[in-house]
Design a protein around this motif. Structure first.
Motif, PDB file in Angstrom:
ATOM      1  N   LEU A 162      61.945 -50.400  78.799  1.00 27.14           N
ATOM      2  CA  LEU A 162      62.060 -49.913  80.165  1.00 27.14           C
ATOM      3  C   LEU A 162      60.897 -48.801  80.605  1.00 27.14           C
ATOM      4  O   LEU A 162      60.464 -48.904  81.313  1.00 27.14           O
ATOM      5  N   MET A 163      60.922 -47.846  79.638  1.00 28.98           N
ATOM      6  CA  MET A 163      59.974 -46.879  79.740  1.00 28.98           C
ATOM      7  C   MET A 163      58.450 -47.392  79.615  1.00 28.98           C
ATOM      8  O   MET A 163      57.647 -46.975  80.283  1.00 28.98           O
ATOM      9  N   ALA A 164      58.371 -48.344  78.671  1.00 26.90           N
ATOM     10  CA  ALA A 164      57.054 -48.790  78.525  1.00 26.90           C
ATOM     11  C   ALA A 164      56.486 -49.756  79.747  1.00 26.90           C
ATOM     12  O   ALA A 164      55.429 -49.608  80.046  1.00 26.90           O
ATOM     13  N   THR A 165      57.463 -50.362  80.470  1.00 31.11           N
ATOM     14  CA  THR A 165      57.285 -50.958  81.644  1.00 31.11           C
ATOM     15  C   THR A 165      56.991 -50.132  82.778  1.00 31.11           C
ATOM     16  O   THR A 165      55.947 -50.475  83.527  1.00 31.11           O
ATOM     17  N   ALA A 166      57.694 -48.964  82.771  1.00 28.80           N
ATOM     18  CA  ALA A 166      57.380 -47.838  83.977  1.00 28.80           C
ATOM     19  C   ALA A 166      56.076 -47.356  83.642  1.00 28.80           C
ATOM     20  O   ALA A 166      55.359 -47.135  84.804  1.00 28.80           O
ATOM     21  N   LEU A 167      55.707 -46.910  82.655  1.00 29.08           N
ATOM     22  CA  LEU A 167      54.400 -46.449  82.311  1.00 29.08           C
ATOM     23  C   LEU A 167      53.232 -47.351  82.339  1.00 29.08           C
ATOM     24  O   LEU A 167      52.265 -46.924  82.906  1.00 29.08           O
ATOM     25  N   THR A 168      53.584 -48.561  82.272  1.00 30.81           N
ATOM     26  CA  THR A 168      52.524 -49.675  82.373  1.00 30.81           C
ATOM     27  C   THR A 168      52.168 -49.846  84.238  1.00 30.81           C
ATOM     28  O   THR A 168      51.126 -49.795  84.572  1.00 30.81           O
ATOM     29  N   VAL A 169      53.249 -49.936  84.793  1.00 30.55           N
ATOM     30  CA  VAL A 169      53.070 -49.782  86.193  1.00 30.55           C
ATOM     31  C   VAL A 169      52.262 -48.666  86.760  1.00 30.55           C
ATOM     32  O   VAL A 169      51.595 -48.790  87.651  1.00 30.55           O
ATOM     33  N   ALA A 170      52.864 -47.360  86.177  1.00 34.62           N
ATOM     34  CA  ALA A 170      52.045 -46.165  86.664  1.00 34.62           C
ATOM     35  C   ALA A 170      50.493 -46.306  86.157  1.00 34.62           C
ATOM     36  O   ALA A 170      49.567 -45.775  86.877  1.00 34.62           O
ATOM     37  N   ALA A 171      50.397 -46.995  85.028  1.00 37.65           N
ATOM     38  CA  ALA A 171      49.075 -46.912  84.764  1.00 37.65           C
ATOM     39  C   ALA A 171      48.060 -47.794  85.512  1.00 37.65           C
ATOM     40  O   ALA A 171      47.043 -47.704  86.112  1.00 37.65           O
ATOM     41  N   ILE A 172      48.719 -49.054  85.537  1.00 31.02           N
ATOM     42  CA  ILE A 172      47.928 -49.919  86.818  1.00 31.02           C
ATOM     43  C   ILE A 172      47.856 -49.488  88.231  1.00 31.02           C
ATOM     44  O   ILE A 172      46.813 -49.739  88.930  1.00 31.02           O
ATOM     45  N   GLY A 173      48.873 -48.655  88.387  1.00 28.51           N
ATOM     46  CA  GLY A 173      48.744 -48.078  89.878  1.00 28.51           C
ATOM     47  C   GLY A 173      47.985 -47.105  90.190  1.00 28.51           C
ATOM     48  O   GLY A 173      47.359 -46.613  91.283  1.00 28.51           O
ATOM     49  N   GLY A 174      47.330 -46.322  89.005  1.00 25.60           N
ATOM     50  CA  GLY A 174      46.394 -45.281  89.154  1.00 25.60           C
ATOM     51  C   GLY A 174      46.179 -44.582  88.004  1.00 25.60           C
ATOM     52  O   GLY A 174      45.246 -43.623  87.756  1.00 25.60           O
ATOM     53  N   PRO A 179      55.892 -31.392  87.445  1.00 27.67           N
ATOM     54  CA  PRO A 179      54.685 -30.908  86.503  1.00 27.67           C
ATOM     55  C   PRO A 179      53.906 -30.098  87.304  1.00 27.67           C
ATOM     56  O   PRO A 179      53.905 -29.737  88.437  1.00 27.67           O
ATOM     57  N   GLY A 180      53.058 -29.199  86.470  1.00 26.05           N
ATOM     58  CA  GLY A 180      52.189 -28.318  86.896  1.00 26.05           C
ATOM     59  C   GLY A 180      51.783 -27.314  85.883  1.00 26.05           C
ATOM     60  O   GLY A 180      51.711 -27.624  84.777  1.00 26.05           O
ATOM     61  N   VAL A 181      51.502 -26.144  86.428  1.00 23.49           N
ATOM     62  CA  VAL A 181      50.911 -25.248  85.383  1.00 23.49           C
ATOM     63  C   VAL A 181      52.068 -24.867  84.420  1.00 23.49           C
ATOM     64  O   VAL A 181      53.190 -24.800  84.605  1.00 23.49           O
ATOM     65  N   GLY A 182      51.662 -25.003  82.966  1.00 21.37           N
ATOM     66  CA  GLY A 182      52.445 -24.814  82.058  1.00 21.37           C
ATOM     67  C   GLY A 182      53.344 -26.064  81.552  1.00 21.37           C
ATOM     68  O   GLY A 182      53.980 -25.863  80.567  1.00 21.37           O
ATOM     69  N   SER A 183      53.468 -26.860  82.575  1.00 26.21           N
ATOM     70  CA  SER A 183      54.391 -28.243  81.999  1.00 26.21           C
ATOM     71  C   SER A 183      53.338 -29.603  82.093  1.00 26.21           C
ATOM     72  O   SER A 183      54.147 -30.525  82.199  1.00 26.21           O
ATOM     73  N   GLY A 184      52.256 -29.500  82.148  1.00 28.45           N
ATOM     74  CA  GLY A 184      51.510 -30.368  81.979  1.00 28.45           C
ATOM     75  C   GLY A 184      50.687 -30.963  83.254  1.00 28.45           C
ATOM     76  O   GLY A 184      50.905 -30.331  84.172  1.00 28.45           O
ATOM     77  N   MET A 185      49.923 -31.823  83.245  1.00 31.46           N
ATOM     78  CA  MET A 185      49.282 -32.328  84.364  1.00 31.46           C
ATOM     79  C   MET A 185      49.792 -32.818  85.374  1.00 31.46           C
ATOM     80  O   MET A 185      51.241 -33.330  85.211  1.00 31.46           O
ATOM     81  N   VAL A 186      49.436 -32.604  86.733  1.00 31.35           N
ATOM     82  CA  VAL A 186      50.012 -33.422  87.851  1.00 31.35           C
ATOM     83  C   VAL A 186      49.675 -34.782  88.045  1.00 31.35           C
ATOM     84  O   VAL A 186      48.380 -35.027  88.327  1.00 31.35           O
ATOM     85  N   PRO A 187      50.259 -35.791  87.884  1.00 28.99           N
ATOM     86  CA  PRO A 187      49.935 -37.061  88.286  1.00 28.99           C
ATOM     87  C   PRO A 187      49.377 -37.215  89.471  1.00 28.99           C
ATOM     88  O   PRO A 187      50.147 -37.056  90.533  1.00 28.99           O
ATOM     89  N   SER A 188      48.094 -37.476  89.918  1.00 33.46           N
ATOM     90  CA  SER A 188      47.616 -37.583  91.108  1.00 33.46           C
ATOM     91  C   SER A 188      46.432 -38.545  91.118  1.00 33.46           C
ATOM     92  O   SER A 188      46.047 -39.083  90.273  1.00 33.46           O
TER      93      SER A 188
END
Length: 258
Positions: free
Chosen positions: A91-103, A249-258
């Motif tokens: 399930l998480m692999a699918t979500a991450l794949t969708v996110a990767a394809i989306g941008g 996400p942000g300063v101290g907790s990782g990059m902001v997906p954008s």
């Protein structure tokens, strides 16, 4: 689509609760749905405020829908059943794949894979060294969460590890408070009699039935009522730490997906 996320998430949770019941770790579907819907409303709010890109939303959605029932099962039964933990990987692999394809791109998937190996691997080592402190279910859950944290960046992996350890430590201290209070009450003399005289006929008061340092009621009760004996669950701390990094996400907790 935002309200659809909430509705679909609430509709999926009863199925997960049913799976947990069949696995011998039942949770309240009502409570699970309520917590999931509330958490998804926060996810929607963060998304609509433009705090991260639209393509990132499948990741916190899956994390919320799967993580909340597992947290409830771990708190009540000290178990993270495979029937939910293992399907969380595809399930998480699918979500991450969708996110990767989306941008997010290939970099996001590479970071996720590295996060699984590092975050899950560290927890596996701890489990092998101290199996009584960290269960196999925690290791399997850590792999799923590591994918989310790795996708955000190495800062998230470090922040989540520290935050989860801190939350578990606080929970462990809090779990000892009821036991300390019970011992203090047992040590008090009965009302109206001096501590040195015991019972009215001069006989000593019998000690309460115990096994070790735990009274019979605490020994036979469910895990939430005997937290020290059962141990403090680490799964909820892991999920909360990863969820905070994914949704805020942000300063101290990782990059902001954008």
């Amino acid at each position: 689509m935002s309200w659809g996320m909430v509705v679909v998430g609430g509709a999926v949770v009863p199925l997960l609760a049913w799976l947990l019941r069949r696995a011998g770790a039942p949770v309240s579907p009502v409570v699970a749905v309520a917590v999931v819907v509330a958490a998804l409303l926060v996810v929607v709010w963060r998304w609509r405020e433009g705090r991260w890109a639209e393509w990132w939303w499948p990741v916190p959605w899956v994390l919320t829908v799967v993580g909340v029932p597992l947290c409830l099962a771990d708190v009540r039964h000290r178990r993270l059943p495979d029937v939910v933990t293992l399907p969380a990987y595809p399930l998480m692999a699918t979500a991450l794949t969708v996110a990767a394809i989306g941008g997010g791109g290939v970099t996001l998937l590479a970071g996720a894979a590295a996060g699984v190996l590092v975050f899950g691997g560290v927890h596996l080592v701890v489990h092998r060294v101290e199996p009584a402190r960290l269960g196999a279910g925690d290791v399997k859950l850590a792999g799923v969460l590591g994918a989310v944290l790795g996708a955000l960046g190495w800062a998230s992996v470090a922040v989540a590890a520290i935050a989860a350890a801190g939350l578990s430590a606080v929970a462990a201290v809090g779990a000892q408070v009821p036991a300390i209070a019970r011992r203090a009450r047992r040590a008090e003399p009965p009302s109206g009699y001096p501590a040195s005289q015991g019972s009215p006929n001069g006989a000593s008061r019998p000690a309460p039935a115990t096994t070790g340092t735990f009274p019979r009621q605490a020994r036979d009760g469910p895990c939430p009522q005997r937290a020290i004996r059962c141990g403090v669950p680490h799964g909820p701390a892991l999920v909360v730490a990863a969820w905070m990094c994914a949704v805020f996400p942000g300063v101290g907790s990782g990059m902001v997906p954008s």
